[in-house]
Structure formats: C-alpha cells, structure tokens
Design an enzyme around this catalytic site. Structure first.
Site, mmCIF file in Angstrom:
data_model
loop_
_atom_site.group_PDB
_atom_site.id
_atom_site.type_symbol
_atom_site.label_atom_id
_atom_site.label_comp_id
_atom_site.label_asym_id
_atom_site.label_seq_id
_atom_site.Cartn_x
_atom_site.Cartn_y
_atom_site.Cartn_z
ATOM 1 N N CYS A 78 0.936 -1.244 -0.072
ATOM 2 C CA CYS A 78 -0.030 0.133 0.050
ATOM 3 C C CYS A 78 0.908 1.347 0.067
ATOM 4 O O CYS A 78 1.371 1.545 -0.921
ATOM 5 C CB CYS A 78 -0.974 -0.039 1.340
ATOM 6 S SG CYS A 78 -2.339 0.888 0.682
ATOM 7 N N HIS A 169 -3.198 -5.089 1.669
ATOM 8 C CA HIS A 169 -2.281 -5.515 2.936
ATOM 9 C C HIS A 169 -2.277 -6.892 3.213
ATOM 10 O O HIS A 169 -3.022 -7.359 4.078
ATOM 11 C CB HIS A 169 -3.079 -4.767 4.047
ATOM 12 C CG HIS A 169 -2.986 -3.431 3.865
ATOM 13 N ND1 HIS A 169 -1.943 -2.631 4.244
ATOM 14 C CD2 HIS A 169 -3.667 -2.393 3.239
ATOM 15 C CE1 HIS A 169 -1.902 -1.613 4.383
ATOM 16 N NE2 HIS A 169 -3.111 -1.277 3.516
ATOM 17 N N GLU A 171 -0.210 -8.577 4.934
ATOM 18 C CA GLU A 171 -0.029 -8.606 6.519
ATOM 19 C C GLU A 171 -1.225 -8.657 7.530
ATOM 20 O O GLU A 171 -0.884 -8.774 8.744
ATOM 21 C CB GLU A 171 1.046 -7.598 6.729
ATOM 22 C CG GLU A 171 0.510 -6.042 6.944
ATOM 23 C CD GLU A 171 0.413 -5.475 5.581
ATOM 24 O OE1 GLU A 171 0.490 -6.155 4.391
ATOM 25 O OE2 GLU A 171 0.073 -4.192 5.850
HETATM 26 N N1 GLN Z 1 -3.666 6.408 1.279
HETATM 27 C C1 GLN Z 1 -2.395 6.097 1.881
HETATM 28 C C2 GLN Z 1 -1.359 7.081 1.224
HETATM 29 O O1 GLN Z 1 -1.688 7.486 0.364
HETATM 30 C C3 GLN Z 1 -1.878 4.668 1.876
HETATM 31 C C4 GLN Z 1 -2.998 3.858 2.477
HETATM 32 C C5 GLN Z 1 -2.384 2.698 3.095
HETATM 33 O O2 GLN Z 1 -1.013 2.232 3.106
HETATM 34 N N2 GLN Z 1 -3.303 1.676 3.584
HETATM 35 O O3 GLN Z 1 -0.067 6.875 1.526
#
Ligand code: GLN
Length: 190
Positions: A78, A169, A171
C-alpha cells in the site's frame, strides 16, 4: 537471513508477526545504519507522505534507492508500494522509483475506499483474502513488471526483479502466501 521492516508509522508490527511466523528473523529499520544489518526490506502500509519525509530526514532514501532490487530485495504494501513507484499522482510526490509503474493515490473512490475481498494471484489456485485501505491504483506498468494479480483489470500485485509491491495488505490477513513468496525472492529461490 534477517528481514528489515521500516518501522516509522503504519502497520509494521503486522509484517513482523507474519514474517516471524514463517520462521525468518526480523529487525526494525529506523535509521540508515539499521539497513546494514538486514538482507531485505519491507515497506509497510500507512501514510506514504509521512514515511517519505522520514526516509529523507533519516538519510534512508538514498541508500534504499541505490540498493533496492540489487543487494536489497524489497516488499512494499500500500503506502510502501507508493514509495516504490516510478511515478506518483494525486498528488504528485517523490518516490524511490524502483518499480516501473505509475500509481494514483487514494484512487478507488469512497464506496470501495476500504474493503475486504478475495482474489486470485499467480501464486496459488486458491483465492487470497485482500484488505484494501485507501489503496492506490496502479495505472500503468512498464514491460519489465510482472502482474501477479488484478482487481477490476488493474494490477494490484506486481514484481520487478526482486521487488514485490501490493496495493492491498497481506500482512493483515492469516494467509501467508505472499509473504512466503517474498522470502523465496530474498533467498533467490524463484
Ligand atoms: N492512502 C495512503 C497513502 O496515500 C496509503 C494507505 C495505506 O497504506 N493503507 O499514502
């Protein structure tokens, strides 16, 4: 083999639990010197802008950008995937540029901003549970990038050499398939 986990902010402890469950040692990375002691690096989910600032403040940005994918396999989830991209949009933001892809932050819109779904990857016949939290969308990948899973036609799990990036995710679930695969990449056992 020791897996470093960037431990600034976000869900780094969930990665630690998963990797230790798979029998590998972990160490938190908070400063440039910590990188010397690890064989690979995990960039966890969280807020990419905050993490980027930290990488710059602690002198971590440069060594990760230089070693990433060469002497340092990396797994980004992410926000971590955002940091790995060559180009970041919405808004534009600096990044390590280690994976030839363009990502658009927070691009899934309010209805599916955060959700749990199941999806097929190239790693298994069984669908994997996938948790999306304000996920980025991978809008473009270059020819050197292998797409290992898609959602609504957009890549969500990709690999370029020894760098793996997921917009969701793994994890945060019980399924260790993707982390096991990363450990294989680290051992060069693909
Ligand atoms: N929205 C976050 C970003 O732009 C990422 C979200 C996440 O890691 N769950 O950095």
């Amino acid at each position: 083999m020791k897996i470093g986990i960037l431990a600034v902010q976000g869900d780094f402890e969930a990665h630690q639990k998963m990797i230790e469950r798979l029998g590998a040692e972990t160490a938190f990375v908070k400063a440039a010197a910590d990188l010397e002691a690890v064989d690979a690096l995990v960039l966890p989910g969280g807020e990419s802008t905050t993490q980027l600032q930290f990488l710059n403040d602690e002198g971590l940005f440069q060594p990760i950008a230089e070693r990433g994918g060469k002497t340092l396999p990396i797994f980004g989830t992410c926000a971590g995937a955002i940091l790995l991209a060559k180009e970041v949009k919405n808004p534009a933001q600096a990044s390590l540029g280690l994976v030839d892809m363009t990502v658009v932050r927070n691009a899934y819109g309010p209805q599916i901003e955060s959700c749990v779904t199941r999806g097929i990857t190239t790693l298994s016949d069984q669908p994997i549970e996938m948790v999306f939290i304000r996920a980025p969308m991978i809008e473009r990948v270059g020819p050197g990038v292998e797409v290992m899973a898609r959602r609504d036609d957009k890549p969500i799990l990709v690999r370029q050499g020894r760098i793996l990036a997921a917009t969701f995710h793994p994890e945060l679930t019980e399924d260790a398939t993707i982390h096991s695969y990363f450990l294989k990449l680290v051992r060069d056992e693909r």
